[in-house]
Design a protein around this motif. Sequence first.
Motif, mmCIF file in Angstrom:
data_model
loop_
_atom_site.group_PDB
_atom_site.id
_atom_site.type_symbol
_atom_site.label_atom_id
_atom_site.label_comp_id
_atom_site.label_asym_id
_atom_site.label_seq_id
_atom_site.Cartn_x
_atom_site.Cartn_y
_atom_site.Cartn_z
ATOM 1 N N ARG A 5 30.232 45.549 33.814
ATOM 2 C CA ARG A 5 30.942 44.004 33.785
ATOM 3 C C ARG A 5 31.176 43.315 32.528
ATOM 4 O O ARG A 5 32.171 42.888 32.484
ATOM 5 N N TYR A 36 24.145 40.233 38.170
ATOM 6 C CA TYR A 36 24.534 41.375 38.668
ATOM 7 C C TYR A 36 23.308 42.420 38.446
ATOM 8 O O TYR A 36 22.369 42.256 37.827
ATOM 9 N N VAL A 67 34.345 39.379 36.998
ATOM 10 C CA VAL A 67 33.362 38.931 36.469
ATOM 11 C C VAL A 67 32.986 37.466 36.663
ATOM 12 O O VAL A 67 31.791 37.298 36.699
#
Length: 131
Positions: free
Chosen positions: A71, A63, A42
């Motif tokens: 995530r 992301y 992460v």
Amino acid sequence: MLQQDYFLRLIREFFAALQRALEKNEIEDRTKAIHELYEQYVGPYDFYQNATIDQVMTDIKRYPEDQRIQRLEMLAELYYTEAGLRVPPFSEHLYNQAYLLFRFIDTHSGVYSIERREKIEKLEKILNIEK
């Protein structure tokens, strides 16, 4: 398609690595392994330990959109797991972060998870949150 397959494999690897971290005998070893999982899956451990939920939600935008919920779920699992290794008040902070993320995931993922619902209920008890 290949990118989606890769990401699904990454998710499986994350949960397997988290399980291995929990199987370590020494608390220090478990803690170190969890810190490494933050970094690997992460982002920077120090950031996530001090970040507000708003900062987490902003950071997760780095992301691709189709990976964000997963995530966040990885992060929620890390918060939840690490909280069990800590003492108050730090454990309460981590439990609260996990709770907020699990609630967000529960309402935005489109996938019902009994395990997630059980964790939310457990966290509501730990944090004395009335429904």
